[in-house]
Design a protein around this motif. Sequence first.
Motif, mmCIF file in Angstrom:
data_model
loop_
_atom_site.group_PDB
_atom_site.id
_atom_site.type_symbol
_atom_site.label_atom_id
_atom_site.label_comp_id
_atom_site.label_asym_id
_atom_site.label_seq_id
_atom_site.Cartn_x
_atom_site.Cartn_y
_atom_site.Cartn_z
ATOM 1 N N ALA A 74 7.878 6.138 14.857
ATOM 2 C CA ALA A 74 7.294 5.651 13.601
ATOM 3 C C ALA A 74 7.339 4.133 13.559
ATOM 4 N N LEU A 75 6.270 3.546 13.038
ATOM 5 C CA LEU A 75 6.225 2.099 12.818
ATOM 6 C C LEU A 75 5.542 1.869 11.478
ATOM 7 N N ALA A 76 6.224 1.187 10.579
ATOM 8 C CA ALA A 76 5.734 1.074 9.204
ATOM 9 C C ALA A 76 4.557 0.127 9.059
ATOM 10 N N ALA A 77 4.568 -1.016 9.763
ATOM 11 C CA ALA A 77 3.536 -2.034 9.534
ATOM 12 C C ALA A 77 3.261 -2.821 10.805
ATOM 13 N N ILE A 78 1.983 -3.205 10.965
ATOM 14 C CA ILE A 78 1.564 -4.084 12.057
ATOM 15 C C ILE A 78 0.656 -5.136 11.437
ATOM 16 N N ALA A 79 1.149 -6.344 11.305
ATOM 17 C CA ALA A 79 0.388 -7.414 10.659
ATOM 18 C C ALA A 79 -0.886 -7.719 11.440
ATOM 19 N N GLY A 80 -2.018 -7.826 10.704
ATOM 20 C CA GLY A 80 -3.289 -8.176 11.313
ATOM 21 C C GLY A 80 -4.024 -7.023 11.952
ATOM 22 N N PHE A 81 -3.495 -5.791 11.838
ATOM 23 C CA PHE A 81 -4.108 -4.629 12.485
ATOM 24 C C PHE A 81 -5.033 -3.920 11.504
ATOM 25 N N ASP A 82 -6.321 -3.877 11.812
ATOM 26 C CA ASP A 82 -7.321 -3.209 10.973
ATOM 27 C C ASP A 82 -7.492 -1.782 11.489
ATOM 28 N N TYR A 83 -6.651 -0.885 10.996
ATOM 29 C CA TYR A 83 -6.580 0.488 11.506
ATOM 30 C C TYR A 83 -7.661 1.367 10.899
ATOM 31 N N GLU A 84 -8.266 2.228 11.725
ATOM 32 C CA GLU A 84 -9.258 3.192 11.261
ATOM 33 C C GLU A 84 -8.840 4.584 11.722
ATOM 34 N N PRO A 85 -8.537 5.512 10.790
ATOM 35 C CA PRO A 85 -8.134 6.873 11.177
ATOM 36 C C PRO A 85 -9.209 7.539 12.024
ATOM 37 N N GLY A 86 -8.763 8.426 12.910
ATOM 38 C CA GLY A 86 -9.692 9.136 13.778
ATOM 39 C C GLY A 86 -9.858 8.481 15.140
ATOM 40 N N TYR A 87 -9.243 7.337 15.321
ATOM 41 C CA TYR A 87 -9.326 6.609 16.582
ATOM 42 C C TYR A 87 -7.928 6.369 17.136
ATOM 43 N N GLU A 88 -7.784 6.576 18.435
ATOM 44 C CA GLU A 88 -6.542 6.237 19.110
ATOM 45 C C GLU A 88 -6.688 4.854 19.720
ATOM 46 N N TYR A 89 -5.692 4.006 19.475
ATOM 47 C CA TYR A 89 -5.760 2.611 19.903
ATOM 48 C C TYR A 89 -4.748 2.328 21.003
ATOM 49 N N GLU A 90 -5.097 1.357 21.843
ATOM 50 C CA GLU A 90 -4.136 0.720 22.723
ATOM 51 C C GLU A 90 -4.144 -0.758 22.347
ATOM 52 N N ILE A 91 -3.005 -1.251 21.891
ATOM 53 C CA ILE A 91 -2.954 -2.619 21.385
ATOM 54 C C ILE A 91 -1.755 -3.363 21.979
ATOM 55 N N ARG A 92 -1.878 -4.669 21.986
ATOM 56 C CA ARG A 92 -0.749 -5.509 22.382
ATOM 57 C C ARG A 92 -0.170 -6.149 21.123
ATOM 58 N N VAL A 93 1.150 -6.073 20.964
ATOM 59 C CA VAL A 93 1.799 -6.578 19.763
ATOM 60 C C VAL A 93 2.959 -7.493 20.140
ATOM 61 N N SER A 94 3.348 -8.306 19.183
ATOM 62 C CA SER A 94 4.584 -9.071 19.306
ATOM 63 C C SER A 94 5.612 -8.459 18.366
ATOM 64 N N GLU A 95 6.863 -8.472 18.787
ATOM 65 C CA GLU A 95 7.975 -7.971 17.983
ATOM 66 C C GLU A 95 8.979 -9.107 17.814
ATOM 67 N N THR A 96 9.147 -9.548 16.577
ATOM 68 C CA THR A 96 10.029 -10.672 16.295
ATOM 69 C C THR A 96 11.121 -10.240 15.321
ATOM 70 N N SER A 97 12.370 -10.510 15.681
ATOM 71 C CA SER A 97 13.516 -10.181 14.829
ATOM 72 C C SER A 97 14.023 -11.442 14.151
ATOM 73 N N TYR A 98 14.378 -11.305 12.868
ATOM 74 C CA TYR A 98 14.809 -12.448 12.060
ATOM 75 C C TYR A 98 16.188 -12.199 11.477
ATOM 76 N N LEU A 99 16.837 -13.316 11.109
ATOM 77 C CA LEU A 99 18.119 -13.259 10.417
ATOM 78 C C LEU A 99 18.129 -14.332 9.336
ATOM 79 N N ASP A 100 18.411 -13.914 8.096
ATOM 80 C CA ASP A 100 18.459 -14.848 6.979
ATOM 81 C C ASP A 100 19.418 -14.293 5.942
ATOM 82 N N TYR A 101 20.591 -14.905 5.811
ATOM 83 C CA TYR A 101 21.625 -14.383 4.922
ATOM 84 C C TYR A 101 21.285 -14.563 3.442
ATOM 85 N N ARG A 102 20.229 -15.272 3.144
ATOM 86 C CA ARG A 102 19.810 -15.424 1.754
ATOM 87 C C ARG A 102 19.037 -14.207 1.260
ATOM 88 N N MET A 103 18.638 -13.340 2.181
ATOM 89 C CA MET A 103 17.848 -12.160 1.846
ATOM 90 C C MET A 103 18.767 -10.988 1.510
#
Length: 301
Positions: A74-103
Amino acid sequence: MKTRNLLGMLLLFLCTAALGGCGNDETEERKITGHKEYVLTVASEKRLGMAPSGGSLLTQVYAVRKESSAQWEALAAIAGFDYEPGYEYEIRVSETSYLDYRMGEPAWTEHELLEVISKEEKSSRGVPLNFIPGWYYEQSCVCLNAEFRHAVDADREEEIAEEIADDLESGSALSPEGLRRYIAPGFEHWFLLDAEKNVAAQGVLRSERKEYGEFPEACRRLLPPEGEVLEYMQWDFLGDAGAEGDAERYDVLVGRRAGVRSPAAPESVRLWLYKDLTDYYRDKYPEAGVRAVVICHKTDI
């Protein structure tokens, strides 16, 4: 005196510096703790999964498979991805992890679309029915572990009662043999699970409040509820697509068990799920003089 004042100022300075040093670790600016890029296969249909905020909220998530894996995740969100049901996609993505103690949640990960490699109209195979963890059903859902009853009113009741009873027991179960029916918080989704929490079926629960005067007379007469009725509703158990044609409809009385007076206690709430099958059995046994056939599933939540 001057010595004591100087010593006090020095101690105050050291304490302030120490506290400030500790605070800096937790109030520093947002920083990146990890970054990578890879290829994902995105399934042609989304699935139910846990919302990123956690809790008991369900949401539609992407079913994705990493290039080196045969397992759908499962993946909740992909920024900038214009998804259309009924189609299988192969995409390249970036995965960035953040740390912010104010959050409120100081560590998190974001995914962003870099490139759409392919888009093919097809039905993805091997995708699970949902991405809901097994603990969720027991900790957050209502289990309709119902007691089943039925009643028959007919001219030739003795002759057909046993046949109708056998028919009802085999085909009118709220939870078929070996399965348990669960209702998600918010009463918007239902699930049928086996003993290992594998999903056999799932769908949408549509509920509608109604007036008690609309409640079927045959149900009220043959299988009256015990205790105080608080509310009358209609429940439609729809399939995963929410289509009207496959609805399983019940008249539902929400009430308080006899002898229990505290409406605030969760254990005091009782549900009676009724179905009036009179027309069906009149057609099936036209010579039997069927006046009413009613079933009821009674459960406490």
